[in-house]
Design a protein around this motif. Structure first.
Motif, PDB file in Angstrom:
ATOM      1  N   UNK A 111      25.439  29.070 -73.441  1.00 26.83           N
ATOM      2  CA  UNK A 111      24.106  28.489 -73.254  1.00 26.83           C
ATOM      3  C   UNK A 111      24.204  27.253 -72.363  1.00 26.83           C
ATOM      4  N   UNK A 112      25.280  26.499 -72.527  1.00 30.13           N
ATOM      5  CA  UNK A 112      25.471  25.313 -71.692  1.00 30.13           C
ATOM      6  C   UNK A 112      25.563  25.652 -70.215  1.00 30.13           C
ATOM      7  N   UNK A 113      26.328  26.692 -69.883  1.00 28.88           N
ATOM      8  CA  UNK A 113      26.467  27.020 -68.463  1.00 28.88           C
ATOM      9  C   UNK A 113      25.230  27.728 -67.921  1.00 28.88           C
ATOM     10  N   UNK A 114      24.471  28.413 -68.789  1.00 28.24           N
ATOM     11  CA  UNK A 114      23.186  28.982 -68.345  1.00 28.24           C
ATOM     12  C   UNK A 114      22.273  27.860 -67.861  1.00 28.24           C
ATOM     13  N   UNK A 115      22.195  26.787 -68.646  1.00 29.31           N
ATOM     14  CA  UNK A 115      21.367  25.637 -68.257  1.00 29.31           C
ATOM     15  C   UNK A 115      21.932  24.975 -67.004  1.00 29.31           C
ATOM     16  N   UNK A 116      23.266  24.870 -66.944  1.00 26.48           N
ATOM     17  CA  UNK A 116      23.902  24.236 -65.792  1.00 26.48           C
ATOM     18  C   UNK A 116      23.573  24.970 -64.504  1.00 26.48           C
ATOM     19  N   UNK A 117      23.582  26.308 -64.533  1.00 24.00           N
ATOM     20  CA  UNK A 117      23.318  27.094 -63.336  1.00 24.00           C
ATOM     21  C   UNK A 117      21.823  27.241 -63.038  1.00 24.00           C
ATOM     22  N   UNK A 118      21.016  27.402 -64.080  1.00 24.81           N
ATOM     23  CA  UNK A 118      19.604  27.770 -63.876  1.00 24.81           C
ATOM     24  C   UNK A 118      18.645  26.584 -63.867  1.00 24.81           C
ATOM     25  N   UNK A 119      19.017  25.476 -64.492  1.00 27.41           N
ATOM     26  CA  UNK A 119      18.056  24.378 -64.642  1.00 27.41           C
ATOM     27  C   UNK A 119      18.595  23.039 -64.169  1.00 27.41           C
ATOM     28  N   UNK A 120      19.574  23.062 -63.276  1.00 28.46           N
ATOM     29  CA  UNK A 120      20.075  21.797 -62.747  1.00 28.46           C
ATOM     30  C   UNK A 120      19.061  21.206 -61.778  1.00 28.46           C
ATOM     31  N   UNK A 155      36.809  33.058 -66.730  1.00 31.57           N
ATOM     32  CA  UNK A 155      38.180  33.240 -67.189  1.00 31.57           C
ATOM     33  C   UNK A 155      38.272  33.119 -68.709  1.00 31.57           C
ATOM     34  N   UNK A 156      37.379  32.328 -69.292  1.00 31.64           N
ATOM     35  CA  UNK A 156      37.390  32.136 -70.748  1.00 31.64           C
ATOM     36  C   UNK A 156      36.393  33.025 -71.471  1.00 31.64           C
ATOM     37  N   UNK A 157      35.218  33.259 -70.859  1.00 33.61           N
ATOM     38  CA  UNK A 157      34.143  33.977 -71.548  1.00 33.61           C
ATOM     39  C   UNK A 157      34.018  35.439 -71.142  1.00 33.61           C
ATOM     40  N   UNK A 158      34.627  35.822 -70.019  1.00 36.69           N
ATOM     41  CA  UNK A 158      34.592  37.215 -69.608  1.00 36.69           C
ATOM     42  C   UNK A 158      33.491  37.530 -68.610  1.00 36.69           C
ATOM     43  N   UNK A 159      33.242  38.824 -68.434  1.00 33.20           N
ATOM     44  CA  UNK A 159      32.319  39.306 -67.401  1.00 33.20           C
ATOM     45  C   UNK A 159      30.866  38.917 -67.657  1.00 33.20           C
ATOM     46  N   UNK A 160      30.533  38.524 -68.861  1.00 26.79           N
ATOM     47  CA  UNK A 160      29.139  38.180 -69.152  1.00 26.79           C
ATOM     48  C   UNK A 160      28.655  37.019 -68.291  1.00 26.79           C
ATOM     49  N   UNK A 161      29.594  36.187 -67.808  1.00 29.00           N
ATOM     50  CA  UNK A 161      29.212  35.038 -66.980  1.00 29.00           C
ATOM     51  C   UNK A 161      28.525  35.474 -65.691  1.00 29.00           C
ATOM     52  N   UNK A 162      28.950  36.592 -65.117  1.00 30.17           N
ATOM     53  CA  UNK A 162      28.337  37.005 -63.851  1.00 30.17           C
ATOM     54  C   UNK A 162      26.877  37.429 -64.014  1.00 30.17           C
TER      55      UNK A 162
END
Length: 239
Positions: A111-120, A155-162
């Motif tokens: 959720x943290x990286x979703x916000x980092x990518x989508x709402x910065x 590398x830590x969370x897998x393919x779901x990041x893409x």
């Protein structure tokens, strides 16, 4: 043509794909330390945006009201539900499931990286600027950072990041096409407070990604909608 939006979203997709493919080959020490670096970078970007603040009371009020709305509507819980629904099919398709098995830890980071990518603030302002002027330099610069950041977390969370490239593209393309409506209605003071509000959310995101404090950052997002009107009213009625 939303060149910057497309390049930025492709960078997240490619970074996530490469990071997931190389995940098992990256040493454990690097997988643990690199997200901390991204967390610190997010905090630094947040601080730089906060320094542009025009009216602190307006920004703080927006964060309080926005967080209250987010908590009441359980916005973050909705995101977590969606993540849980798409995680299983992706793990069935790809053999690389990432190295984070704990569900709570996974959700906090994802959720943290979703916000980092989508709402910065950088992405939002970059999309608005490209839509208004055609200048895609901000988003292309951000794409380089997102490429490596997506790779680190994949590398830590897998393919779901893409898969984050999908909501990111939707958010940025909507801002791109609405720029001609939004920007003419703003003032430099409103933009400064908007950036500061986004900076505070990015600061909280950095704390969350680094594992220092799990702020409910998704529930803070309604503040980004409220901050410009509140900043305008504050400047007009109080200052």
């Amino acid at each position: 043509m939303p060149i910057g939006v497309i390049i930025n979203s492709l960078a997240v997709f490619l970074g996530g794909l490469i990071g997931a493919l190389l995940g098992d080959k990256i040493p454990e020490r690097a997988r643990a330390s690199l997200p901390l670096t991204s967390g610190v970078a997010s905090m630094a970007m947040g601080v730089s945006l906060i320094l542009k603040m025009n009216a602190m009371p307006a920004v703080v009020l927006s964060l309080i009201l926005g967080s209250a709305i987010g908590e009441f509507t359980k916005f973050e819980s909705g995101i977590e539900w969606c993540v849980h629904r798409i995680r299983r099919p992706i793990e069935k398709i790809f053999s690389n499931k990432g190295t984070v098995d704990n569900q709570k830890e996974f959700m906090e980071k994802f959720v943290g990286i979703v916000i980092l990518f989508c709402a910065s603030g950088t992405g939002i302002f970059g999309a608005l600027k490209e839509g208004m002027t055609g200048d895609h330099s901000i988003l292309i610069t951000k794409a380089f950072l997102d490429l490596f950041t997506a790779g680190i977390f994949a590398a830590a969370l897998g393919y779901i990041v893409l898969t984050i490239c999908v909501p990111q593209f939707v958010v940025l393309i909507c801002l791109f096409f609405s720029a001609s409506i939004i920007l003419p209605m703003t003032t430099p003071a409103m933009v400064a407070d908007f950036s500061a509000c986004g900076g505070m959310i990015m600061l909280a995101t950095g704390f969350r990604i680094s594992g220092i404090k799990a702020f409910p950052i998704a529930n803070m997002l309604p503040a980004l909608i409220l901050v410009m009107p509140i900043s305008y009213l504050w400047t007009a009625l109080v200052k």
